[in-house]
Design a protein around this motif. Structure first.
Motif, PDB file in Angstrom:
ATOM      1  N   VAL A  44      -9.150  -1.058   0.882  1.00 21.24           N
ATOM      2  CA  VAL A  44      -9.163  -1.854   2.120  1.00 21.24           C
ATOM      3  C   VAL A  44      -9.400  -3.333   1.813  1.00 21.24           C
ATOM      4  O   VAL A  44      -8.813  -4.208   2.455  1.00 21.24           O
ATOM      5  N   VAL A  45     -10.238  -3.622   0.818  1.00 17.78           N
ATOM      6  CA  VAL A  45     -10.468  -5.022   0.461  1.00 17.78           C
ATOM      7  C   VAL A  45      -9.210  -5.616  -0.166  1.00 17.78           C
ATOM      8  O   VAL A  45      -8.838  -6.771   0.117  1.00 17.78           O
ATOM      9  N   ASP A  46      -8.535  -4.842  -1.010  1.00 20.07           N
ATOM     10  CA  ASP A  46      -7.293  -5.328  -1.611  1.00 20.07           C
ATOM     11  C   ASP A  46      -6.233  -5.609  -0.550  1.00 20.07           C
ATOM     12  O   ASP A  46      -5.500  -6.605  -0.637  1.00 20.07           O
ATOM     13  N   THR A  81      10.338  -6.450 -10.790  1.00 18.75           N
ATOM     14  CA  THR A  81      11.180  -6.008  -9.672  1.00 18.75           C
ATOM     15  C   THR A  81      10.422  -5.267  -8.582  1.00 18.75           C
ATOM     16  O   THR A  81      10.914  -5.179  -7.453  1.00 18.75           O
ATOM     17  N   VAL A  82       9.240  -4.702  -8.875  1.00 16.13           N
ATOM     18  CA  VAL A  82       8.515  -3.932  -7.867  1.00 16.13           C
ATOM     19  C   VAL A  82       7.066  -4.394  -7.827  1.00 16.13           C
ATOM     20  O   VAL A  82       6.563  -5.012  -8.770  1.00 16.13           O
ATOM     21  N   SER A  83       6.394  -4.086  -6.722  1.00 17.63           N
ATOM     22  CA  SER A  83       4.990  -4.445  -6.562  1.00 17.63           C
ATOM     23  C   SER A  83       4.227  -3.227  -6.049  1.00 17.63           C
ATOM     24  O   SER A  83       4.143  -2.999  -4.846  1.00 17.63           O
ATOM     25  N   PRO A  84       3.655  -2.410  -6.938  1.00 13.00           N
ATOM     26  CA  PRO A  84       2.944  -1.203  -6.510  1.00 13.00           C
ATOM     27  C   PRO A  84       1.470  -1.484  -6.204  1.00 13.00           C
ATOM     28  O   PRO A  84       0.894  -2.480  -6.657  1.00 13.00           O
ATOM     29  N   GLU A  85       0.886  -0.577  -5.453  1.00 11.16           N
ATOM     30  CA  GLU A  85      -0.564  -0.606  -5.247  1.00 11.16           C
ATOM     31  C   GLU A  85      -1.273   0.163  -6.356  1.00 11.16           C
ATOM     32  O   GLU A  85      -2.319  -0.253  -6.841  1.00 11.16           O
ATOM     33  N   LEU A  86      -0.685   1.298  -6.761  1.00 13.03           N
ATOM     34  CA  LEU A  86      -1.293   2.184  -7.750  1.00 13.03           C
ATOM     35  C   LEU A  86      -0.397   2.278  -8.982  1.00 13.03           C
ATOM     36  O   LEU A  86       0.827   2.326  -8.847  1.00 13.03           O
ATOM     37  N   VAL A  87      -0.996   2.306 -10.143  1.00 12.46           N
ATOM     38  CA  VAL A  87      -0.277   2.540 -11.392  1.00 12.46           C
ATOM     39  C   VAL A  87      -0.833   3.821 -12.002  1.00 12.46           C
ATOM     40  O   VAL A  87      -2.039   3.914 -12.271  1.00 12.46           O
ATOM     41  N   ALA A  88       0.027   4.828 -12.189  1.00  9.98           N
ATOM     42  CA  ALA A  88      -0.386   6.123 -12.722  1.00  9.98           C
ATOM     43  C   ALA A  88       0.115   6.253 -14.153  1.00  9.98           C
ATOM     44  O   ALA A  88       1.325   6.265 -14.391  1.00  9.98           O
ATOM     45  N   LEU A  89      -0.810   6.357 -15.092  1.00 14.33           N
ATOM     46  CA  LEU A  89      -0.472   6.484 -16.508  1.00 14.33           C
ATOM     47  C   LEU A  89      -0.579   7.955 -16.893  1.00 14.33           C
ATOM     48  O   LEU A  89      -1.677   8.535 -16.878  1.00 14.33           O
ATOM     49  N   GLY A 136      -0.281  11.464  -4.982  1.00 15.18           N
ATOM     50  CA  GLY A 136       0.434  11.841  -3.766  1.00 15.18           C
ATOM     51  C   GLY A 136      -0.489  11.889  -2.560  1.00 15.18           C
ATOM     52  O   GLY A 136      -0.132  11.447  -1.461  1.00 15.18           O
ATOM     53  N   ARG A 137      -1.683  12.398  -2.762  1.00 14.87           N
ATOM     54  CA  ARG A 137      -2.654  12.481  -1.656  1.00 14.87           C
ATOM     55  C   ARG A 137      -3.055  11.090  -1.170  1.00 14.87           C
ATOM     56  O   ARG A 137      -3.226  10.852   0.026  1.00 14.87           O
ATOM     57  N   LEU A 138      -3.195  10.160  -2.110  1.00 21.27           N
ATOM     58  CA  LEU A 138      -3.565   8.793  -1.743  1.00 21.27           C
ATOM     59  C   LEU A 138      -2.435   8.061  -1.022  1.00 21.27           C
ATOM     60  O   LEU A 138      -2.683   7.101  -0.290  1.00 21.27           O
ATOM     61  N   CYS A 139      -1.192   8.498  -1.250  1.00 13.43           N
ATOM     62  CA  CYS A 139      -0.037   7.811  -0.666  1.00 13.43           C
ATOM     63  C   CYS A 139       0.466   8.475   0.608  1.00 13.43           C
ATOM     64  O   CYS A 139       1.460   8.013   1.190  1.00 13.43           O
ATOM     65  N   ASN A 140      -0.184   9.527   1.050  1.00 14.66           N
ATOM     66  CA  ASN A 140       0.269  10.262   2.229  1.00 14.66           C
ATOM     67  C   ASN A 140       0.005   9.444   3.495  1.00 14.66           C
ATOM     68  O   ASN A 140      -1.118   8.985   3.739  1.00 14.66           O
ATOM     69  N   ARG A 141       1.039   9.254   4.293  1.00 15.85           N
ATOM     70  CA  ARG A 141       0.928   8.435   5.498  1.00 15.85           C
ATOM     71  C   ARG A 141       0.283   9.160   6.675  1.00 15.85           C
ATOM     72  O   ARG A 141       0.098   8.566   7.745  1.00 15.85           O
ATOM     73  N   ALA A 142      -0.075  10.427   6.499  1.00 11.82           N
ATOM     74  CA  ALA A 142      -0.789  11.133   7.555  1.00 11.82           C
ATOM     75  C   ALA A 142      -2.218  10.613   7.710  1.00 11.82           C
ATOM     76  O   ALA A 142      -2.867  10.880   8.729  1.00 11.82           O
ATOM     77  N   VAL A 143      -2.704   9.905   6.689  1.00  9.58           N
ATOM     78  CA  VAL A 143      -4.043   9.332   6.745  1.00  9.58           C
ATOM     79  C   VAL A 143      -3.957   7.864   6.341  1.00  9.58           C
ATOM     80  O   VAL A 143      -2.932   7.401   5.846  1.00  9.58           O
ATOM     81  N   SER A 144      -5.039   7.137   6.549  1.00 12.71           N
ATOM     82  CA  SER A 144      -5.037   5.709   6.233  1.00 12.71           C
ATOM     83  C   SER A 144      -5.546   5.491   4.811  1.00 12.71           C
ATOM     84  O   SER A 144      -6.118   6.386   4.177  1.00 12.71           O
ATOM     85  N   GLU A 169       0.816  -1.208   0.000  1.00 17.36           N
ATOM     86  CA  GLU A 169       0.000   0.000   0.000  1.00 17.36           C
ATOM     87  C   GLU A 169       0.859   1.272   0.000  1.00 17.36           C
ATOM     88  O   GLU A 169       1.948   1.283   0.544  1.00 17.36           O
ATOM     89  N   ARG A 170       0.298   2.314  -0.628  1.00 20.78           N
ATOM     90  CA  ARG A 170       0.906   3.649  -0.720  1.00 20.78           C
ATOM     91  C   ARG A 170       2.129   3.704  -1.633  1.00 20.78           C
ATOM     92  O   ARG A 170       2.883   4.666  -1.582  1.00 20.78           O
ATOM     93  N   LYS A 171       2.328   2.699  -2.430  1.00 25.67           N
ATOM     94  CA  LYS A 171       3.416   2.726  -3.413  1.00 25.67           C
ATOM     95  C   LYS A 171       2.803   2.829  -4.802  1.00 25.67           C
ATOM     96  O   LYS A 171       1.914   2.052  -5.164  1.00 25.67           O
ATOM     97  N   ALA A 172       3.281   3.802  -5.575  1.00 27.34           N
ATOM     98  CA  ALA A 172       2.737   4.052  -6.904  1.00 27.34           C
ATOM     99  C   ALA A 172       3.829   3.918  -7.955  1.00 27.34           C
ATOM    100  O   ALA A 172       4.989   4.270  -7.716  1.00 27.34           O
ATOM    101  N   LEU A 173       3.446   3.421  -9.102  1.00 24.85           N
ATOM    102  CA  LEU A 173       4.331   3.328 -10.260  1.00 24.85           C
ATOM    103  C   LEU A 173       3.827   4.301 -11.323  1.00 24.85           C
ATOM    104  O   LEU A 173       2.690   4.186 -11.788  1.00 24.85           O
ATOM    105  N   PHE A 174       4.669   5.276 -11.694  1.00 25.41           N
ATOM    106  CA  PHE A 174       4.325   6.239 -12.738  1.00 25.41           C
ATOM    107  C   PHE A 174       4.919   5.774 -14.067  1.00 25.41           C
ATOM    108  O   PHE A 174       6.110   5.452 -14.140  1.00 25.41           O
TER     109      PHE A 174
END
Length: 367
Positions: free
Chosen positions: A267-269, A96-104, A183-191, A22-27
């Motif tokens: 949360v389900v993922d 090599t990596v396992s992201p939660e989000l993929v940003a195209l 970035g907002r989705l990956c911010n650790r200040a919130v869940s 979670e909170r890892k994105a691939l651009f």
């Protein structure tokens, strides 16, 4: 006659930590440097060195994600040549990596492109057991030829009829909206259970210049509401309240679907990733059997991810809820259709979240 023997075995009970996806994105986007490579980025990364000095769409969105990602932000970038398929870059990155989000970062042009993204996300899930959510850009307004009405119609056509619960479309109204949202989705200040709409998270940072249409009219709030109604994800403003915020991150699920907003799917993922690991460790393990004692023990075993996700804290009279509600006895069921096949059913229950608040005020004229 016999001789004494002592055997000591180290047993693995699968009690360790789950890997954090979670909170890892691939651009993925057209870049000017390190083409064909997968780059690891964090808050200390120099984007000019990694992605080139030119302000490409890839670099612009990564910079916006970095600004909004907060402390310990982490991401990956895969620069590609113009015309190269993003699917190939995603496949290479998955080695090599396992992201939660993929940003195209390349704008999606039509509904067929959206369907291809849903197909790719499902293929990743079914072939390598990973769950990703794809967030794609769509074009911003053409200030030379489009009015806001024209732009609304063009954007609505992209999501019309799409049934893609693992895809979100983000219009690049300010040039970097996609990066701001990621970035907002990956911010650790919130869940991960929090909507990007959450105002207490603060105003978005680093948003590009406000766009205008061919008539010089600045982006109206009515257009933002229309885009949201057509299941696109965009910023939001509140009159007489400083700052710019976000609306829902809309997924292209069907009407009445459970996954119309990203926080439900996240949360389900997360629960599914952890439960998959626990299930693999139980393959051909006779400690999972159909006896009442085993069923009870394995309910506790498989409920572990839900218990961890539900942990909440009360501090200074303030309740900080977990990602989901605490599981109950009826949150899991284990059944045996055959002697060698077992089915586990689990229930993930999120908290209510106020997105439409109505306050009613009366006047008390009593003495």
């Amino acid at each position: 006659m016999a001789q004494g023997k002592v055997t000591i075995n180290n047993l693995n009970l699968s009690q360790g930590n789950f890997p954090e996806v979670e909170r890892k994105a691939l651009f993925i986007g057209v870049g000017a440097k390190n083409l064909g490579r997968v780059l690891s980025l964090n808050t200390q990364s120099n984007l000019d060195e990694s992605l080139g000095a030119d302000d490409s769409a890839l670099k612009t969105n990564v910079a916006a994600a970095k600004a909004n990602g907060g402390e310990n932000w982490q991401a990956y970038a895969a620069p590609i040549n113009s015309g190269d398929p993003w699917e190939a870059a995603l496949d290479q990155a998955m080695l090599t990596v396992s992201p939660e989000l993929v940003a195209l970062c390349a704008p999606a042009a039509d509904a067929a492109a959206i369907e291809a993204m849903q197909t790719k996300a499902e293929l990743i899930r079914t072939t390598i057991g990973r769950r990703v959510i794809i967030l794609t850009a769509s074009a911003g307004v053409d200030a030379e030829t489009q009015s806001w009405s024209d732009y609304e119609a063009a954007q609505a056509a992209i999501t019309q009829g799409a049934a893609c619960p693992r895809v979100a479309v983000v219009p690049q109204l300010h040039g970097n909206d996609l990066g701001v949202l990621v970035g907002r989705l990956c911010n650790r200040a919130v869940s991960i259970a929090d909507s990007p709409m959450r105002v207490a998270t603060g105003s978005v940072l680093g948003l590009g210049d406000a766009p205008v249409d061919r008539d010089g009219v600045e982006l109206p709030d009515a257009t933002l509401a229309t885009l949201d109604a057509n299941r696109l994800s965009c910023v939001q403003r509140y009159p007489d309240y400083p700052g710019t915020y976000w609306g829902d991150c809309n997924l292209l699920d069907v009407p009445a679907g459970d996954y119309q907003v990203i926080e439900n799917l996240r949360v389900v993922d997360k629960a599914a990733r952890a439960i998959r690991i626990l299930a693999i460790a139980r393959v051909a393990n006779r400690s999972l059997n159909s006896t009442p004692v085993s069923i009870a023990a394995n309910k506790t075993y498989f409920m572990r991810p839900l218990r961890e996700m539900s942990k909440s804290v009360v501090f200074a009279g303030e309740h900080f809820p977990g990602e989901i509600k605490s599981p109950k006895d009826d949150s899991i069921e284990i059944v045996w259709p055959t002697k060698t096949r077992v089915e586990v059913y689990l229930k993930v229950q999120p908290y209510n979240c106020p997105k439409d608040i109505t306050a009613n005020i009366i006047l008390d004229l009593s003495n």
